[in-house]
Write an enzyme that holds these catalytic residues in place. Structure first.
Site, short mmCIF file in Angstrom:
data_model
loop_
_atom_site.label_atom_id
_atom_site.label_comp_id
_atom_site.label_asym_id
_atom_site.label_seq_id
_atom_site.Cartn_x
_atom_site.Cartn_y
_atom_site.Cartn_z
N TYR A 15 0.81 -1.16 0.04
CA TYR A 15 -0.04 0.14 -0.06
C TYR A 15 0.74 1.20 -0.19
O TYR A 15 2.05 1.28 0.06
CB TYR A 15 -1.01 0.17 1.14
N SER A 255 7.60 1.59 10.48
CA SER A 255 7.50 0.31 9.60
C SER A 255 6.15 -0.34 10.02
O SER A 255 5.45 -0.14 10.66
CB SER A 255 8.62 -0.61 9.91
N LYS A 256 5.74 -1.40 9.21
CA LYS A 256 4.40 -2.23 9.26
C LYS A 256 4.59 -2.73 10.81
O LYS A 256 3.58 -2.67 11.09
CB LYS A 256 4.41 -3.23 8.10
N ARG A 257 5.61 -3.10 11.25
CA ARG A 257 5.71 -3.85 12.80
C ARG A 257 5.48 -2.80 13.52
O ARG A 257 5.16 -3.08 14.82
CB ARG A 257 7.07 -4.55 12.85
#
Ligand code: GLU
Length: 474
Positions: A15, A255-257
């Site tokens: 995304y 970040s995603k995490r």
């Protein structure tokens, strides 16, 4: 200045994340400031990881933010013939060459360099030079094409964000610019090869007449190669501006995490696009002490100066504060539609937009997000569950008789705010109570919580039947 043309060039491997949204905003605002053009390019050459779904999410996020582009979206995988053509020209001009090294050979090369304590790099074994004998072309190996990077000298540019930067050509090797297509990339790719990022980006920025490149500073190490390729092509250089990364609230790279980093997840969580843009704008750029400004003001002010050199920290509390500001300013009819969507995401379908608008007007001052607004509005449609503590504290024996007589009055009056207010007053007088004794009890029973805006206004939002039902067992 000649025509300003900027672009954003996301890879559709996921995304649109916040860092890209920020550089998209800067690129867009810079183009708008100068009356130039803003281009959207989809860098989809990573065939294995690019997806149509990601392309759609990127377009969706750009549309939601209102970052309209004048040209594009262009897709690199539709421009393979052009890259191939430029590669052939470069090979003919001696600025690129084919290299038949196998992966095993490259591994062995790096291994030997490591053993000698050297920096690992391509050693130029297939790079033509006058009087040099090249190795025999091995059978069954598909070559890559490498850029013949200038072996000496400095690559320098005056970065719009970081100021002057210089890198020695001795630090960088002959980069692969075209590879054989991976399996499944299609017939055209199989015939023409697939360009690497650093090459396709230059051909595109050149062909698309890009004058200013804003991007994340993870690309700073790529820029010397790109500048050298621009020069090899005799193409005009754009100005580069590398924006520092965004840090999470733990000081690590966002970040995603480390929590949501997609733009649309903020939409889904009830943030408004104008708040996201305002917040993202300030995350790496400033105009004096201004914290809250419109997009028009940003366009007026954004001239490429005052971009921050050091990383900004993502601050959810500040974003919530900015969003609360815009929720307050938002038109009630617009909020009604957004609340309707939030509720439908919770399987609460409400058709009455006029009611949602009145409810939004009443509750929006207390909310940071549309999701919070929906939390308030939901009580009108979904049974509430007052806590035992609230019930014990507020629905006391002393107020129950008044609640019962209020319920009887509410059963027959005209159902509007002034008449409800009058019924409340009569009840208070008849039972010799004060509003702070009665109102919290009503709030707990009808709204499931002890604090709300003015109780007559709140009750008027509910269907009469709901209020009576919630005052049934007293
Ligand atoms: N496709 C690259 C990325 O998403 C674009 C970098 C650039 O703007 O040159 O990081």
């Amino acid at each position: 200045m000649s025509q300003v043309r900027t672009r954003i060039a996301p890879s559709p491997t996921g995304y649109l994340h916040l860092g890209t949204a920020r550089t998209a905003l800067y690129s867009w605002a810079y183009a708008r400031h100068h009356g130039g053009s803003f281009v959207l390019r989809i860098e989809d050459t990573d065939v294995a990881r690019s997806t149509q779904e990601a392309v759609e999410q990127i377009l969706d996020a750009m549309a939601w933010l209102g970052l309209d582009f004048d040209e594009g979206p262009f897709f690199q995988m539709q421009r393979l013939a052009r890259y191939h053509e430029v590669v052939e020209q470069m090979i003919a001009a001696g600025t690129a060459y084919r290299c038949w090294c196998t992966p095993e050979e490259l591994d062995a090369m790096r291994e030997a360099q490591r053993a000698r304590g050297e920096k690992t790099r391509y050693d130029g074994r297939w790079r033509p030079a006058s009087g040099k004998r090249l190795p025999p072309v091995p059978a069954g190996v598909q070559p890559v094409v490498r850029f013949a990077n200038p072996p000496h000298g400095l690559v320098s540019w005056d970065d719009l964000v970081k100021g002057p930067i210089s890198i020695s050509n001795e630090e960088i090797d002959d980069l692969i610019i075209l590879r054989p297509a991976p399996a499944g990339a299609g017939d055209e790719a199989a015939a023409l090869g697939v360009p690497t990022y650093n090459f396709a980006v230059v051909v595109d920025d050149w062909d698309m007449g890009i004058s200013h490149v804003f991007r994340g500073d993870e690309h700073i190490n790529n820029t010397p190669w790109q500048i050298n390729i621009f020069r090899a092509l005799g193409a005009p250089l754009p100005r580069f501006g590398h924006c520092p990364i965004i840090l999470g609230d733990d000081g690590q790279k966002l970040s995603k995490r480390r929590g949501a980093v997609s733009v649309t997840s903020y939409r889904d969580a009830g943030y408004l696009p104008e708040a996201m843009l305002n917040y993202l704008a300030r995350l790496g750029w400033s105009h004096g002490d201004e914290e809250l400004f419109t997009l028009q003001q940003m366009v007026q002010w954004f001239d490429g100066s005052h971009l921050a050199k050091s990383p900004a920290q993502w601050d959810p509390a500040k974003l919530a504060w900015v969003n609360a500001h815009y929720v307050k300013l938002a038109d009630d009819a617009r909020l009604a539609g957004l609340v309707q969507q939030q509720l439908s995401g919770r399987n609460v379908d409400v058709a009455d937009l006029e009611l949602l608008a009145r409810a939004s007007a009443l509750f929006k001052d207390r909310c940071s997000t549309v999701a919070e607004l929906a939390d308030w509005v939901e009580m009108i449609f979904v049974p509430v569950a007052p806590s035992e503590t609230d019930l014990a504290a507020h629905v006391t024996g002393g107020v129950r008789p008044a609640l019962r007589s209020l319920r009887d009055r509410l059963a027959t009056i005209d159902w509007d705010k002034p008449t409800i207010a009058a019924a409340l007053k009569e009840t208070l007088a008849a039972h010799q109570l004060k509003m702070p004794q009665l109102a919290p009890a009503l709030r707990v029973l009808v709204c499931g919580r002890a604090q709300t805006p003015s109780i007559d206004a709140v009750l008027a939002l509910f269907p009469r039947a709901t209020v009576l039902a919630r005052l049934q067992h007293l």
